[in-house]
Design a protein around this motif. Structure first.
Motif, short mmCIF file in Angstrom:
data_model
loop_
_atom_site.label_atom_id
_atom_site.label_comp_id
_atom_site.label_asym_id
_atom_site.label_seq_id
_atom_site.Cartn_x
_atom_site.Cartn_y
_atom_site.Cartn_z
N GLY A 38 0.79 -1.22 0.00
CA GLY A 38 0.00 0.00 0.00
C GLY A 38 0.83 1.27 0.00
O GLY A 38 0.29 2.37 0.13
N ALA A 39 2.16 1.13 -0.15
CA ALA A 39 3.05 2.30 -0.10
C ALA A 39 3.98 2.37 -1.31
O ALA A 39 5.00 3.05 -1.26
N ALA A 40 3.66 1.65 -2.38
CA ALA A 40 4.44 1.67 -3.62
C ALA A 40 5.86 1.15 -3.44
O ALA A 40 6.76 1.49 -4.19
N GLN A 41 6.07 0.30 -2.45
CA GLN A 41 7.41 -0.21 -2.18
C GLN A 41 7.64 -1.63 -2.71
O GLN A 41 8.74 -1.94 -3.14
N CYS A 42 6.61 -2.47 -2.71
CA CYS A 42 6.84 -3.88 -3.03
C CYS A 42 6.63 -4.24 -4.49
O CYS A 42 7.27 -5.16 -4.99
N GLY A 43 5.73 -3.58 -5.17
CA GLY A 43 5.50 -3.84 -6.58
C GLY A 43 4.46 -4.90 -6.91
O GLY A 43 4.21 -5.19 -8.08
N ALA A 44 3.83 -5.50 -5.91
CA ALA A 44 2.81 -6.52 -6.18
C ALA A 44 1.64 -5.95 -6.98
O ALA A 44 0.97 -6.66 -7.72
N CYS A 45 1.42 -4.66 -6.86
CA CYS A 45 0.28 -3.99 -7.51
C CYS A 45 0.62 -3.41 -8.88
O CYS A 45 -0.18 -2.68 -9.46
N THR A 46 1.79 -3.73 -9.42
CA THR A 46 2.24 -3.11 -10.66
C THR A 46 1.32 -3.44 -11.83
O THR A 46 0.94 -4.59 -12.04
N VAL A 47 0.97 -2.39 -12.57
CA VAL A 47 0.25 -2.50 -13.84
C VAL A 47 1.01 -1.65 -14.85
O VAL A 47 1.92 -0.90 -14.49
N LEU A 48 0.63 -1.75 -16.11
CA LEU A 48 1.23 -0.90 -17.13
C LEU A 48 0.27 0.23 -17.44
O LEU A 48 -0.91 0.00 -17.70
N VAL A 49 0.78 1.46 -17.44
CA VAL A 49 0.02 2.64 -17.81
C VAL A 49 0.79 3.29 -18.95
O VAL A 49 1.92 3.74 -18.76
N ASP A 50 0.17 3.26 -20.12
CA ASP A 50 0.85 3.74 -21.33
C ASP A 50 2.23 3.10 -21.48
O ASP A 50 3.21 3.74 -21.84
N GLY A 51 2.30 1.81 -21.15
CA GLY A 51 3.52 1.04 -21.32
C GLY A 51 4.53 1.14 -20.19
O GLY A 51 5.53 0.42 -20.19
N GLN A 52 4.27 1.98 -19.22
CA GLN A 52 5.19 2.16 -18.09
C GLN A 52 4.70 1.36 -16.88
O GLN A 52 3.51 1.34 -16.60
N ALA A 53 5.64 0.74 -16.18
CA ALA A 53 5.29 0.03 -14.95
C ALA A 53 4.93 1.05 -13.88
O ALA A 53 5.70 1.96 -13.60
N VAL A 54 3.72 0.92 -13.31
CA VAL A 54 3.19 1.88 -12.34
C VAL A 54 2.65 1.12 -11.14
O VAL A 54 2.01 0.08 -11.29
N ARG A 55 2.89 1.64 -9.95
CA ARG A 55 2.37 1.05 -8.72
C ARG A 55 0.93 1.54 -8.53
O ARG A 55 0.69 2.70 -8.21
N SER A 56 -0.01 0.67 -8.74
CA SER A 56 -1.43 1.06 -8.75
C SER A 56 -1.97 1.37 -7.36
O SER A 56 -3.00 2.03 -7.23
#
Length: 148
Positions: A38-56
């Protein structure tokens, strides 16, 4: 608001500051994207936004309303994503598997931006956490996908 997720326009009625993660999971029922820290640290929530890896987990949905969002549910519709998944399976990367959707999407973003990454490129990009410690298998799979 309208969101384009995996090539399909979805209308959602949520507060503009709702994290994209919760819109995907709770509103749309797309549970492949995981909640980790929940703090953008682990990356489990990663999705692609316009091709970029983003912490959702920390991305307000209003900030991606005009973007192309891709989740693990559709990763294999992309040729690079398909190569990454095949390499993941061949290298038997997952152990518990919890972080793997974020890992696969991060690797896909890397290979789309850098088709022939160096070991340094891989180390710099693949910073998602894996509690099982499969980092060497992840790096091997990224190298395999790059060469496929």
């Amino acid at each position: 608001m309208d969101l384009t997720i995996n090539g399909v326009t979805q209308r959602v009625e949520v507060e503009p500051d709702t994290p994209l993660l919760w819109v995907l999971r709770d509103t749309l029922g797309m549970t492949g994207t995981k909640y980790g820290c929940g703090a953008a640290q682990c990356g489990a929530c990663t999705v692609l936004v316009d091709g970029q890896a983003v912490r959702s987990c920390v991305t307000p949905v209003e900030s991606v309303a005009s973007a192309a969002i891709h989740t693990i549910e559709a990763v294999e519709t992309d040729p690079v994503g398909r190569k990454v998944v095949a390499a993941w399976v061949e290298q038997q990367v997952p152990q518990c598997g919890y972080c793997q959707s974020g890992q696969v999407l991060t690797a896909t973003a890397l290979l789309k931006q850098t088709p022939n990454p160096t070991d340094g490129d891989i180390a710099a990009a693949m910073v998602n956490l894996c509690r099982c410690g499969t980092y060497e298998a992840i790096a091997t799979a990224v190298r395999k996908a790059a060469g496929a």
